[in-house]
Design an enzyme around this catalytic site. Structure first.
Site, PDB file in Angstrom:
ATOM      1  CE  LYS A  79     -25.082 -67.535  64.763  1.00  0.00           C
ATOM      2  NZ  LYS A  79     -23.531 -67.716  64.385  1.00  0.00           N
ATOM      3  CB  SER A 154     -21.751 -64.177  65.087  1.00  0.00           C
ATOM      4  OG  SER A 154     -21.534 -65.533  65.021  1.00  0.00           O
ATOM      5  CB  SER A 178     -19.995 -67.523  65.749  1.00  0.00           C
ATOM      6  OG  SER A 178     -19.364 -66.052  65.506  1.00  0.00           O
TER       7      SER A 178
HETATM    8  N1  GLN Z   1     -15.721 -63.244  65.686  1.00  0.00           N
HETATM    9  C1  GLN Z   1     -15.881 -64.066  64.727  1.00  0.00           C
HETATM   10  C2  GLN Z   1     -15.628 -63.119  63.049  1.00  0.00           C
HETATM   11  O1  GLN Z   1     -16.163 -61.771  63.310  1.00  0.00           O
HETATM   12  C3  GLN Z   1     -15.618 -65.812  64.147  1.00  0.00           C
HETATM   13  C4  GLN Z   1     -17.513 -65.596  64.026  1.00  0.00           C
HETATM   14  C5  GLN Z   1     -17.703 -66.508  63.771  1.00  0.00           C
HETATM   15  O2  GLN Z   1     -17.351 -67.557  64.053  1.00  0.00           O
HETATM   16  N2  GLN Z   1     -18.935 -66.705  62.942  1.00  0.00           N
HETATM   17  O3  GLN Z   1     -15.588 -62.969  62.286  1.00  0.00           O
END
Ligand code: GLN
Length: 486
Positions: A79, A154, A178
């Site tokens: 990532k 994400s 994410s």
């Molecule tokens: N969807 C969550 C957010 O927008 C989690 C994001 C993540 O785990 N990096 O913060």
């Protein structure tokens, strides 16, 4: 090459039996990325030369009949919020668009020691803030099962590249879901270890008390190997746990007779689509068939987890992201009148709307006068939610739920509604608040052939029970062998 669609474990067998060379495997992966990725958008940048150099080292070892680590020569992607020395780390943000990392993250060092070829850096929601990968400053990622749907976020790029067989493995980061949400939407396994198991050194921080790096893979066995490769104490991360990781891959194949499975009541009702429910109920029945006992568990405070998360995560993010000020690294605005003007313009031009929204929310929650009302309250609730989990784990060994109440949604369908987007994480966020290990694994498909993910949570440090339960279920269900037609 058919082998690209196989698991890392199968690819390893082919390598050591000299049916294929690491160079051929990596070359096939490069060709697939070149062919597919314009459509998919999973990669922000590629590091093919580095991957080929690593493959060469693996082939030399195999030629000399030396033993190679289980993931040596297996194509992997990182990532794009984790550092690989000499390669870009952009976090899918304009503010880091041209940033080249001067050092390796600890996970990268470990992958290099294991001779894992890294093929590139994957697209994400800017600074890992989002649930659909539509917040990338560069381009959205498409879901390999249906190109008009989101891959989840994400870590959308890391999930899509494994699901589409561009690479075999990848790493993501999980702050509130994410890794698990995109794994669920793309029909693969995504695993967030216990907080502190995997070093965060060299991961660009979003919310430091919640962030955790973890594997994406096509099978639980591959997940266990990748977890073993990256986990362990690291003195460079002050929250790293000084504890043995244990023999995970060697223990997952034991049976689960007598396992106590708790079904989270609150996550089986409201908003869960019929198709998701059917697949989850089938998985639960399968656990029973394998000798587990099933019990309903209520976690009454779970409904507050999203509220708590959006105070804690944004507060930490507002502090972590203060470092992007145009002074030390990254983008710097031009034609500024003075230092303050430079800060303001750099951040106004460099950050996207979701990142700005969170910095403002977090700064507000931490400001004097509001701190007690919001931040302190959120921390208190975080403790109470953790207590609920501690109580639950006195009664059961694992907790299960859908990873998300629905399957992947259409691109652009929630992009203008941040609150609705935040709700997609209702099932995943609490394990980050608690620090517990959790994974998502594919257990079925909905009527439109989109994958359904089951979430499995274990008590902190009990990765072995978690992966063993998941392995047994996976082998019985055999959903993990499905691949999208792309
Ligand atoms: N969807 C969550 C957010 O927008 C989690 C994001 C993540 O785990 N990096 O913060």
């Amino acid at each position: 090459m058919e082998l690209l669609k196989k698991t890392a474990t199968q690819q390893h067998e082919a390598l050591i039996n000299k049916e294929v060379s690491a160079k051929e495997l990596v070359q096939a992966s490069i060709e697939r990325i070149e062919k597919l990725d314009n459509t998919l958008g999973a990669f922000n940048s590629t590091t093919f030369d580095f991957a080929l150099e690593t493959a060469k080292k693996v082939d030399e070892k195999i030629a000399k009949n030396e033993k190679i680590p289980p993931l040596a020569g297996i194509p992997l992607a990182l990532k794009d919020n984790m550092n690989l020395k000499g390669a870009k780390t952009t976090c899918s943000s304009k503010i880091l668009e041209n940033f080249i990392s001067p050092y390796d993250a600890t996970i990268t060092t470990k992958l290099k020691q294991n001779l894992v070829p890294i093929l590139g850096k994957t697209n994400l929601d800017e600074f890992a803030m989002g649930s659909s990968n539509e917040n990338s400053a560069f381009k959205p990622v498409k879901n390999p099962y249906n190109l008009s749907k989101v891959p989840g976020g994400s870590s959308g790029g890391s999930a899509a590249c494994v699901a589409s067989s561009e690479v075999t493995l990848s790493l993501g980061s999980d702050t509130g879901g994410s890794i698990r949400l995109p794994a669920s939407f793309c029909g693969i396994t995504g695993f967030k270890p216990t907080y502190g198991r995997v070093s965060r050194y060299g991961l660009v921080a979003f919310a430091s008390s919640l962030d955790q790096i973890g594997p994406f893979a096509r099978s639980i066995e591959d997940t266990a190997y990748l977890y073993e490769a990256i986990a362990g104490y690291d003195e460079k991360d002050s929250t790293s746990l000084k504890l043995e990781v244990g023999d995970v891959s060697g223990n997952i194949k034991k049976d689960i007779k007598g396992l106590k499975v708790g079904v989270i009541k609150e996550l089986m009702t409201e908003g869960v689509s019929d198709d998701v429910k059917t697949s989850i109920e089938n998985a639960i029945k399968t656990f029973e068939k394998l000798g587990a006992t099933i019990k309903e568990i209520s976690l009454p405070l779970l409904k507050h987890s999203i509220g708590v998360y959006y105070i804690v995560a944004t507060a930490e993010a507002s502090s972590n992201l203060a470092r992007f000020d145009g002074v030390r690294y990254g983008y710097r605005a031009q034609n500024c009148e003075n230092l303050l003007d430079m800060y303001c313009k750099t951040r106004a031009q460099g950050f996207g709307p979701e990142v700005k929204r969170r910095i403002m929310l977090g700064t507000y929650a931490l400001s004097s006068g509001y701190y007690d009302a919001y931040y302190k309250k959120a921390q208190q609730l975080r403790r109470l939610i953790a207590n609920d989990f501690i109580e639950a784990f006195k009664e059961v060994d694992i907790l299960v739920s859908p990873t998300c109440p629905t399957t992947a949604f259409d691109l652009n369908s929630k992009a203008d509604n941040p609150l609705e987007m935040y709700l997609t994480d209702i099932a995943t966020i609490s394990s980050n608040l608690v620090g517990a290990p959790a994974l998502s694994m594919p257990v079925g498909f909905d009527k439109d052939s989109m994958p359904v993910g089951l979430q499995v949570i274990a008590k902190p440090l009990d990765e072995i029970t978690l992966l063993k339960s998941a392995y047994n279920l996976e082998q019985e269900l055999q959903v993990y062998n499905s691949r999208p037609n792309i």
